[in-house]
Motif scaffolding. Structure first.
Motif, mmCIF file in Angstrom:
data_model
loop_
_atom_site.group_PDB
_atom_site.id
_atom_site.type_symbol
_atom_site.label_atom_id
_atom_site.label_comp_id
_atom_site.label_asym_id
_atom_site.label_seq_id
_atom_site.Cartn_x
_atom_site.Cartn_y
_atom_site.Cartn_z
ATOM 1 N N ARG A 54 71.736 -19.765 -35.791
ATOM 2 C CA ARG A 54 72.609 -20.856 -36.227
ATOM 3 C C ARG A 54 74.044 -20.544 -35.830
ATOM 4 O O ARG A 54 74.724 -19.769 -36.495
ATOM 5 C CB ARG A 54 72.514 -21.048 -37.741
ATOM 6 C CG ARG A 54 71.109 -21.352 -38.225
ATOM 7 C CD ARG A 54 71.118 -21.804 -39.656
ATOM 8 N NE ARG A 54 71.670 -20.796 -40.536
ATOM 9 C CZ ARG A 54 70.971 -19.871 -41.146
ATOM 10 N NH1 ARG A 54 69.661 -19.821 -40.993
ATOM 11 N NH2 ARG A 54 71.548 -18.988 -41.923
ATOM 12 N N CYS A 79 77.032 -30.495 -47.337
ATOM 13 C CA CYS A 79 77.740 -29.303 -46.866
ATOM 14 C C CYS A 79 78.313 -28.496 -48.038
ATOM 15 O O CYS A 79 79.161 -28.988 -48.768
ATOM 16 C CB CYS A 79 78.874 -29.708 -45.925
ATOM 17 S SG CYS A 79 79.785 -28.291 -45.302
ATOM 18 N N PRO A 80 77.840 -27.261 -48.226
ATOM 19 C CA PRO A 80 78.338 -26.489 -49.365
ATOM 20 C C PRO A 80 79.762 -25.984 -49.152
ATOM 21 O O PRO A 80 80.445 -25.645 -50.109
ATOM 22 C CB PRO A 80 77.355 -25.329 -49.468
ATOM 23 C CG PRO A 80 76.762 -25.208 -48.124
ATOM 24 C CD PRO A 80 76.822 -26.549 -47.468
ATOM 25 N N CYS A 108 83.041 -23.377 -42.006
ATOM 26 C CA CYS A 108 81.579 -23.486 -41.980
ATOM 27 C C CYS A 108 80.935 -22.148 -42.319
ATOM 28 O O CYS A 108 81.404 -21.087 -41.903
ATOM 29 C CB CYS A 108 81.131 -23.933 -40.589
ATOM 30 S SG CYS A 108 79.365 -24.059 -40.403
ATOM 31 N N ILE A 109 79.855 -22.205 -43.107
ATOM 32 C CA ILE A 109 79.146 -20.963 -43.416
ATOM 33 C C ILE A 109 77.823 -20.880 -42.658
ATOM 34 O O ILE A 109 77.002 -20.020 -42.922
ATOM 35 C CB ILE A 109 78.900 -20.828 -44.928
ATOM 36 C CG1 ILE A 109 78.086 -22.004 -45.435
ATOM 37 C CG2 ILE A 109 80.217 -20.717 -45.682
ATOM 38 C CD1 ILE A 109 77.497 -21.781 -46.800
ATOM 39 N N CYS A 111 75.012 -22.549 -42.626
ATOM 40 C CA CYS A 111 73.785 -22.580 -43.418
ATOM 41 C C CYS A 111 72.733 -23.466 -42.774
ATOM 42 O O CYS A 111 71.546 -23.327 -43.051
ATOM 43 C CB CYS A 111 74.077 -23.068 -44.830
ATOM 44 S SG CYS A 111 74.700 -24.751 -44.897
ATOM 45 N N PHE A 113 72.324 -26.668 -43.283
ATOM 46 C CA PHE A 113 71.928 -27.816 -44.112
ATOM 47 C C PHE A 113 72.197 -29.137 -43.397
ATOM 48 O O PHE A 113 71.445 -30.086 -43.530
ATOM 49 C CB PHE A 113 72.692 -27.812 -45.442
ATOM 50 C CG PHE A 113 72.163 -26.851 -46.457
ATOM 51 C CD1 PHE A 113 71.167 -25.951 -46.127
ATOM 52 C CD2 PHE A 113 72.664 -26.847 -47.746
ATOM 53 C CE1 PHE A 113 70.684 -25.056 -47.060
ATOM 54 C CE2 PHE A 113 72.183 -25.962 -48.681
ATOM 55 C CZ PHE A 113 71.192 -25.060 -48.344
ATOM 56 N N GLU A 116 69.444 -29.925 -41.164
ATOM 57 C CA GLU A 116 68.246 -30.231 -41.926
ATOM 58 C C GLU A 116 68.284 -31.635 -42.495
ATOM 59 O O GLU A 116 67.293 -32.334 -42.547
ATOM 60 C CB GLU A 116 68.123 -29.220 -43.070
ATOM 61 C CG GLU A 116 66.858 -28.424 -43.032
ATOM 62 C CD GLU A 116 66.808 -27.445 -44.179
ATOM 63 O OE1 GLU A 116 66.189 -27.798 -45.179
ATOM 64 O OE2 GLU A 116 67.393 -26.347 -44.077
#
Lengths: 165, 522
Positions: A54, A79-80, A108-109, A111, A113, A116
């Motif tokens: 990623r 988005c966390p 951005c981390i 992840c 998501f 997804e």
């Protein structure tokens, strides 16, 4: 009073460095002739990334070159790290499209998501790691930049699996 | 109401007591159970067409549509029994046969009842493999866009136009699986209350053209407020995104507007976001307005008002609290307070008693009158005497001959924007607009209703009650303790007999009637 120093008597076999030196040279020689090499000659050679890697994002496009995104707002919602900025708009034909779509890659981390959750399979994580820039502002990727990326995209699930679409 | 028979029944194991004639669906609501439904709406006649509200009632041979079945003594109702869930799952599956999977681009997503109930009770996948029906979108005129594919034919819009608006413009056209909502060919949905069909639509079939593709439902911050379009004072919800009001929706209140909001009201929110605001207090220095701090501006205003009569032209869109403190300034200076109100046509909603877009197009006309402001629609400046200090409070006097303003010895503007057509004012105090402060309005029936703050005010802008309290203190009417809208309202209730007995706690968000108010009194 004179100081007496006790001198240890050691056998020559233990005290000599010749043996250890030869042992080291033997190891070096072994690696010199051994075909197994772990060092990669970056940047001439690149590391082979996992299909699930990623990295920085990429926006896929339709045949006519416009972003697939319909500005549904799911990625900024999920988005966390709150790194996606999206302003929806309408084109001449009344279709929804993103007026502004920006991802702050610093925030951005990675992840995944967003990939997804995307119902249009538009935003993807990229299999890519060379992101160096000369200033911070360049790390906010706008829509133009996201669509212009050409690196392969991440496969978060196995397409061959019956539940992997 | 006293001799209405009360019925006892059990819903999902909970004992419920409701008046005779209540439907099972409404009775379940009192027990805290929401039976899924599409065609039923408390403001509309019951149709019973969607079959979504099927529940199991013991000793009944078949499942009963709870919206059309009255409660009976000793009934035992199962909302979530296996049989009822299975039936509703079937209904959902049939509704979804032709419903497109376009939630990502549908404006209703996030507040869609089809989405919600499918998520709660529907199948996780579709067994329908055939191509879906496709019909083009249709512009219904006004603010309404009809997305035919998404329609589930609940007929709420048809019943609203027929029975509530009493302008039968919509119908169910075609039959069977080709049925859609049809519009009379020579009519548009431009009737004054027609856009309510957008709120009534449980899915994204009728969408607002104004709100189309602007924001997602879940991103919005919602604030209870009161519509400022006319003196009816419909309860509304201001929905904002990133400190910008993007939509206005009705908030149900049985005593004022039921479930509705007129088109003129719901589309009149853009001014709340206008960028050309006065953002800092200013005073005139060498004929130019220069920014100063608030204290300097108050001092300057007090200096101008010293020994002079304040002639105040107040806006009937100011809150009761602001007008009350403004009245202190007037009393202290021995001045006079007037207001003018824009007027327009009156547009009643026939199906709802005492609900109309009123001729007086300002929210607090009655409140201003109760607080002693004189109404002068034609020439509000007629009473301005030579040497008075003219105070324009929230009022810009558009479209009037303002040559009379030269009679004033000085002009103080307290408002959200600059006033055109007058000599350079001596002091300009920036105040917040209705979306940026808290307060109350008194509607034409004497109902005092609270509105809350929906967005942050720009710059150094202060809420109107704040600015007026400080101004009153500066001119000598000590209002130092007036530091919260609720405190000001308590003081207002104590000193004004009309507002006696009211407080923020008692009026809540549904409003409270002033003393002596009766329906049709004003």
């Amino acid at each position: 009073m004179a100081i007496t120093v006790k001198v240890m008597e050691r056998p020559i076999g233990e005290a000599s460095y010749v043996r250890a030196t030869l042992k080291g040279l033997a190891l070096t020689l072994k690696h010199l002739v051994d075909p197994h090499r772990v060092t990669i000659q970056y940047p001439e050679e690149k590391w082979d990334l996992s299909p699930r890697w990623r990295g920085t994002h990429r926006m896929l496009t339709t045949e006519d070159g416009t972003a697939k995104c319909v500005a549904c707002g799911l990625c900024p919602t999920v988005c966390p790290a709150n790194c996606i900025k999206l302003v929806p708009g309408e084109d001449e034909e009344g279709n929804r499209f993103p007026l502004v779509f920006e991802i702050d890659e610093f925030r951005c981390i990675f992840c995944g998501f967003c990939q997804e959750v995307c119902p249009e399979e538009a935003i993807h994580m990229g299999r890519h790691y060379e992101n160096a820039e000369f200033n911070r502002a360049r790390f906010v990727y706008d829509l133009e930049r996201l669509t212009a990326q050409t690196h392969p995209v991440s496969e978060l699930w196995d397409p061959a699996h019956p539940r992997g679409e | 109401m006293a001799d209405v028979r009360m019925i006892n029944l059990t819903i999902e194991g909970r004992p419920v007591t409701v008046p005779d004639g209540t439907t099972i669906l409404e009775a379940a609501k009192t027990a805290g159970i929401l039976v899924p439904h599409y065609c039923y709406h408390p403001g509309l006649p019951v149709a019973g067409v969607c079959r979504m509200c099927l529940v199991e009632v013991e000793k009944m041979p078949k499942l009963a549509p709870s919206c059309a079945t009255n409660v009976g003594e000793g009934q035992v109702v199962h909302v979530y029994s296996e049989k009822a869930l299975e039936a509703r799952k079937g209904v959902l599956e049939l509704l979804l046969i032709n419903h497109p999977l376009d939630c990502p681009i549908c404006d209703q997503a996030g507040e869609c009842e089809l989405q919600d109930y499918t998520f709660q009770e529907g199948r996780t996948d579709s067994r329908y493999r055939e191509p879906k029906r496709f019909d083009p979108m249709e512009d219904f005129g006004g603010d309404v866009l009809y997305v035919t594919n998404r329609c589930i034919l609940c007929t709420r819009c048809v019943r609203f136009m027929d029975d509530v608006h009493q302008e039968p413009v919509l119908c169910v056209a075609e039959r069977g699986d080709r049925a859609t909502i049809g519009k009379a060919p020579d009519a548009d949905l431009t009737q004054p209350w027609a856009a309510n069909v957008i709120d009534l639509c449980p899915v994204g079939a009728l969408v607002s053209k104004d709100f189309l593709n602007k924001a997602r439902a879940w991103e919005l911050d919602r604030t209870a407020s009161v519509c400022t379009g006319c003196s009816q004072g419909c309860n509304n919800v201001l929905e904002s995104r990133d400190n910008v009001i993007v939509r206005m929706k009705p908030r149900s209140n049985e005593d004022v507007n039921h479930f509705y909001l007129c088109d003129a009201g719901r589309l009149d929110y853009r001014w709340m976001n206008r960028p050309d605001r006065v953002e800092v207090p200013k005073i005139r220095m060498h004929d130019v307005l220069s920014p100063v701090d608030w204290e300097t501006a108050y001092d300057e205003a007090a200096k101008l008002l010293k020994g002079k009569r304040a002639f105040v032209v107040a806006s009937p869109s100011l809150s009761n609290e602001a007008l009350f403190l403004l009245k202190r300034v007037i009393t202290q200076t021995g001045g006079e307070g007037v207001f003018r109100c824009e007027t327009g046509f009156e547009a009643p909603l026939p199906g709802v008693p005492d609900l109309a877009l009123r001729a007086d197009r300002a929210p607090n006309v009655y409140g201003a009158e109760l607080l002693g402001f004189q109404r002068h629609d034609i020439n509000p400046l007629a009473g301005l005497k030579q040497g008075d200090v003219l105070v324009l409070a929230g009022e810009t006097l558009p479209g009037l001959d303002l040559s009379a303003t030269t009679r004033a010895s000085a002009i103080i503007v307290i408002g959200t924007v600059h006033v055109d057509g007058i000599p350079t004012p001596s002091v300009v105090l920036p105040i917040a607009n209705v979306a940026e402060e808290e307060g109350t309005f008194t509607n034409l029936r004497g109902r005092v209703q609270r509105f809350l703050q929906a967005k942050a005010a720009p710059g150094y802008v202060r809420p109107s009650w704040y600015a007026f309290a400080d101004l009153a203190t500066a001119v000598g009417a000590n209002s130092d303790d007036m530091n919260l809208p609720s405190v000001i309202f308590s003081a207002l209730a104590q000193s004004e007999p009309a507002f006696a007995g009211l407080s923020y706690d008692t009026i809540g968000l549904r409003g409270g009637l002033i003393a002596g108010a009766t329906a049709g009194a004003h």
